[in-house]
Write an enzyme that holds these catalytic residues in place. Structure first.
Site, PDB file in Angstrom:
ATOM      1  CG  HIS A  37      -2.173  -0.867   0.969  1.00  0.00           C
ATOM      2  ND1 HIS A  37      -3.273  -0.479   0.233  1.00  0.00           N
ATOM      3  CD2 HIS A  37      -2.427  -2.130   1.374  1.00  0.00           C
ATOM      4  CE1 HIS A  37      -4.156  -1.470   0.209  1.00  0.00           C
ATOM      5  NE2 HIS A  37      -3.653  -2.486   0.893  1.00  0.00           N
ATOM      6  CG  ASP A  39       1.333   0.399  -5.264  1.00  0.00           C
ATOM      7  OD1 ASP A  39       0.626   0.647  -4.263  1.00  0.00           O
ATOM      8  OD2 ASP A  39       0.908  -0.243  -6.246  1.00  0.00           O
ATOM      9  N   GLY A 123      -8.187 -13.672  -7.305  1.00  0.00           N
ATOM     10  CA  GLY A 123      -8.585 -13.211  -5.972  1.00  0.00           C
ATOM     11  C   GLY A 123      -7.637 -13.569  -4.859  1.00  0.00           C
ATOM     12  CB  ALA A 124      -4.738 -15.687  -4.624  1.00  0.00           C
ATOM     13  CG  LEU A 126      -0.877 -14.662  -6.016  1.00  0.00           C
ATOM     14  CD1 LEU A 126      -0.627 -16.103  -6.414  1.00  0.00           C
ATOM     15  CD2 LEU A 126       0.219 -14.173  -5.088  1.00  0.00           C
ATOM     16  CB  SER A 128      -5.033 -12.868 -11.925  1.00  0.00           C
ATOM     17  OG  SER A 128      -6.119 -12.300 -11.215  1.00  0.00           O
ATOM     18  CB  SER A 129      -6.305  -7.573 -12.640  1.00  0.00           C
ATOM     19  OG  SER A 129      -5.530  -7.022 -11.594  1.00  0.00           O
ATOM     20  CD  GLU A 161      -6.563  -3.183 -12.080  1.00  0.00           C
ATOM     21  OE1 GLU A 161      -7.111  -3.789 -11.163  1.00  0.00           O
ATOM     22  OE2 GLU A 161      -5.841  -3.733 -12.909  1.00  0.00           O
ATOM     23  CG  ASP A 173      -0.323  -5.171  -8.445  1.00  0.00           C
ATOM     24  OD1 ASP A 173       0.559  -5.237  -7.570  1.00  0.00           O
ATOM     25  OD2 ASP A 173      -1.539  -5.140  -8.192  1.00  0.00           O
TER      26      ASP A 173
END
Length: 388
Positions: A37, A39, A123-124, A126, A128-129, A161, A173
């Site tokens: 939190h 970035d 949703g982990a 990691l 993915s988006s 995003e 990310d």
């Protein structure tokens, strides 16, 4: 595992479109060793790409039609390359539309066919988006020769995003997904995008992810609330300290001095951010010295700050961290990602990994009636064109 994914996606592409794809792209998920939190608060982060991927099979076509097939969810979406693009109800589609929207009008853009599949858990925490956004931008760049730099690809993913998904995320990310290097972590300056690599050889220790398998619904709302709270707090700090431009100019003493004016909530948020920025610098120093005990202690401090001050953890993740906190084989553990669920990341002795998974899985099942999902991960290369 990587070859198996590529084989499955290639076969499914041929099934859908009757031919082999021209290109295969692998875009990885990411971990973050420390620096959560910050970035979007002009701080430093310490992420790395991992060996879990979104795989894209792609080819351009001549009819102007764009077909995107999501193999994992049996999803399919078609449109024309020149259509006016707006967010749609199918959320997974918006990751693609948000990227393409930024590249419409470029010379050489044509229609295309894409099949994609993922081993990055959804949703982990990691990212993915980010893997989808950056992998797709990379694929368009590969197909149509736009000459995009890695940095441009990461920024296009981030903007997608913001504009089409509605999450006001920082750059970490996407940057980690694109810029990752095998067995190296990235110290990234989220303000300037300056970065350097540090060897991630943990010797007798390994990084283990424990997926809580929960994702509380207030992730997006909580995330956007935190952004607002720290922005309000920074405005107060700037009023009192003209030399402050960003949180990295702040000291803990400054935050403590204006605690009353900040109010308790915004004070806690700012206090966490200032301390976390320093923890990243300390973690890089520990990594360089191979002082893994200090690195682990910093991870635990981060978790406590995320749980108590930033308030983005949850009962399940707190349980996973507390379950290993006093284990002799564990040096450190913390919540990773946006919060309110997702994974913990733990630095644990390699020969103790399986025993730890067995014990914590049993305890977690007894407490929450949820089957824990462990991920043994390796630090891997960033988004790339796959070749045999």
């Amino acid at each position: 595992m990587k070859k198996k994914l590529v084989k499955q996606v290639t076969a499914f592409y041929k099934e859908c479109f009757g031919e082999k794809p021209q290109h295969i792209i692998l875009s990885p998920g990411r971990i973050n060793i420390i620096g959560e939190h910050v970035d979007y608060n002009d701080g430093y982060v310490l992420p790395a790409a991992i060996n879990k991927y979104v795989c894209f099979a792609v080819s351009p076509n001549e009819d102007g039609k764009c077909a995107i097939v999501a193999r994992d969810i049996d999803g399919h979406y078609e449109f024309n390359v020149n259509d006016e693009l707006k967010p749609v109800d199918k959320m997974w589609v918006n990751y693609f539309l948000g990227v393409l929207h930024q590249l419409q009008g470029r010379d050489g853009l044509r229609g295309f066919n894409i099949v994609f599949s993922s081993t990055v858990p959804m949703g982990a925490g990691l990212s993915s988006s980010a893997a989808v956004e950056c992998g797709f931008a990379f694929a368009l760049n590969e197909m149509f020769g736009f000459g995009l730099s890695k940095e441009e690809i990461a920024l296009i993913g981030q903007k997608s995003e913001h504009t089409f998904v509605g999450v006001n995320c920082g750059i970490m990310d996407q940057f980690a997904s694109v810029f990752g290097k095998k067995n190296q972590v990235i110290k990234l300056d989220c303000n300037t995008l300056e970065h350097n690599y540090h060897k991630a050889d943990f010797k007798d220790y390994a990084l283990l992810l424990l997926d809580s398998r929960v994702k509380h619904t207030h992730l997006t709302s909580g995330y956007n609330d935190r952004r607002r709270e720290v922005e309000e707090g920074l405005a107060v700090l700037k009023q009192h300290y003209p030399q402050v431009n960003t949180f990295r100019d702040c000291t803990e003493e400054m935050v403590l001095a204006v605690r009353e004016e900040l109010g308790e909530v915004n004070f806690k948020r700012c206090h966490f951010v200032v301390k976390e920025i320093q923890r990243v610098l300390d973690a890089v120093d520990a990594l360089e010295k191979q002082d893994f005990a200090t690195l682990g202690a910093l991870m635990l401090e981060t978790h406590d700050g995320l749980s108590d001050d930033y308030e983005v953890s949850c009962a399940e993740i707190d349980f996973l961290v507390d379950a290993v906190r006093n284990d002799d084989n564990v040096l450190g553990s913390r919540m990773m990602g946006g919060g309110f669920g997702g994974c913990s990341i733990t630095l644990v002795k390699k020969d103790a990994v399986d025993g730890l998974i067995e014990r914590v899985s049993r305890e977690y099942k007894e407490k929450f009636h949820i089957a824990l999902e462990p991920y043994k991960i390796k630090i891997a290369k960033g988004t790339t064109l796959y070749t045999e």
